[in-house]
Design an enzyme around this catalytic site. Structure first.
Site, PDB file in Angstrom:
ATOM      1  CB  ALA A  47      48.156  -3.428  34.175  1.00  0.00           C
ATOM      2  CD  GLN A 183      39.843  -9.997  40.764  1.00  0.00           C
ATOM      3  OE1 GLN A 183      38.909 -10.718  40.589  1.00  0.00           O
ATOM      4  NE2 GLN A 183      41.018 -10.313  40.461  1.00  0.00           N
ATOM      5  CG  ASP A 224      46.206  -7.282  33.334  1.00  0.00           C
ATOM      6  OD1 ASP A 224      46.631  -6.892  34.523  1.00  0.00           O
ATOM      7  OD2 ASP A 224      44.833  -7.294  33.183  1.00  0.00           O
ATOM      8  CG  ASN A 234      41.306  -7.142  30.878  1.00  0.00           C
ATOM      9  OD1 ASN A 234      41.971  -6.480  31.755  1.00  0.00           O
ATOM     10  ND2 ASN A 234      40.071  -7.206  30.963  1.00  0.00           N
ATOM     11  CE  LYS A 235      41.708 -11.210  36.923  1.00  0.00           C
ATOM     12  NZ  LYS A 235      42.433 -12.037  37.666  1.00  0.00           N
TER      13      LYS A 235
END
Length: 322
Positions: A47, A183, A224, A234-235
């Protein structure tokens, strides 16, 4: 520490996060189209880093004499869930009437502020973690990547690890691999190895088991988008991680700069969740791993309710939901 996103010789320069960890390289992006491509394929991600990239993208458009507002909207829409991207674009675009140099100056200000704000946020979060955890040194759990690669420099949630590691207070970090693009395994593990922090990579689905065995003292994640009531996007996988942490009594701390807070949205139910391409799940390393025409549900993010979160920390301190 090289910046993840920077400006040099009239172009946006990024660390290519798709190439890591096997290859460290930078990309020089001279057009808005090139930058949007880098954003959508996650060559630049995270972000705060997206906010900086968006601001620099407006500068690119301003110097090339294109329809800057139209290009700005294309940039802001490239990834809809992370509020920082549109925030960075809007901040640079607000200087357009002053000329391209003013737009660039504002974009560079975003970059200059990023490391300072994230150092401050993660430093405050480190204090929150220490107050919530009695055991020393700490065994931490990380999801996705919220380190320097997700920001211009330093990092948000992983910045907490840097602060604690400098004090000798980190025993190890469990790194969720983070599906579908790994990630965690690719980027967070790479950053921890560079910093000399002991770590182990685990499947996302192993987190609850690790907590049940007493292997986790605190969960640290980035964000995010944070809504007015304290819900956090978030992810994907963060929500289930928070449920497991709540069940096992493990503190769950979110760390992000205040630009990630979106008080225009009352709750997380209003957040647009980006869905990624099907082939990110049906194929791995170029090989097909699912049947032909397999239907896919591939959300890039999920929303964790505020009730499951121990603290949301920005550079201003612990965020107080409206």
């Amino acid at each position: 520490m090289r910046r993840t996103v920077d400006w040099a010789d009239g172009a946006v320069v990024i660390i290519d996060q798709v190439a890591l960890p096997s290859q460290y390289r930078t990309l020089t992006l001279r057009t808005v189209d090139e930058l949007i491509d880098a954003i959508t394929r996650l060559a630049v991600r995270g972000a705060p880093a997206l906010g900086a990239a968006g601001a620099l993208g407006v500068a690119l458009a301003a110097f090339t004499g294109s329809d800057v507002p139209a290009e700005a909207e294309r940039l802001a829409s490239a990834r809809p869930t992370a509020v920082n991207l549109r925030w960075g674009v809007s901040r640079a675009l607000a200087r357009l009437d002053e000329g391209a140099d003013a737009v660039l100056a504002e974009a560079l200000a975003v970059l200059e502020e990023d490391e300072r704000l994230n150092r401050e946020a993660s430093g405050l979060a480190a204090e929150v973690v220490l107050s919530a955890c009695s055991r020393r040194p700490l065994r931490l759990l990380s999801h996705c990547n919220a380190g320097r690669l997700a920001t211009v420099a330093w990092g948000s949630a992983l910045g907490v690890v840097w602060h604690l590691h400098a004090q000798g207070l980190v025993e190890s970090v469990l790194v969720d691999e983070t599906r579908p693009l790994l990630q965690g395994a690719r980027l967070t593990a790479w950053e921890l190895a560079e910093a000399g922090v002991p770590y182990r990579v685990q499947p996302d689905s192993a987190a609850a088991l690790a907590m049940s065995r007493g292997m986790v003292d605190c969960v640290l994640v980035g964000a995010d988008r944070i809504t007015a009531n304290g819900d956090v996007a978030n992810k994907v996988g963060t929500y289930s991680l928070a449920i497991a942490a709540a069940h096992h009594g493990v503190p769950f701390v979110v760390v992000a700069p205040s630009s990630t807070v979106d008080t225009a949205l009352a709750t997380g139910a209003e957040i647009e969740i980006e869905e990624r391409r099907a082939d990110e799940l049906t194929h791995f390393a170029g090989q097909q791993v699912a049947p032909d025409r397999a239907a896919v549900f591939n959300p890039a993010f999920d929303v964790t309710p505020a009730a499951l979160i121990t603290a949301v920390v920005t550079e201003h301190g612990v965020f107080k939901p409206a």
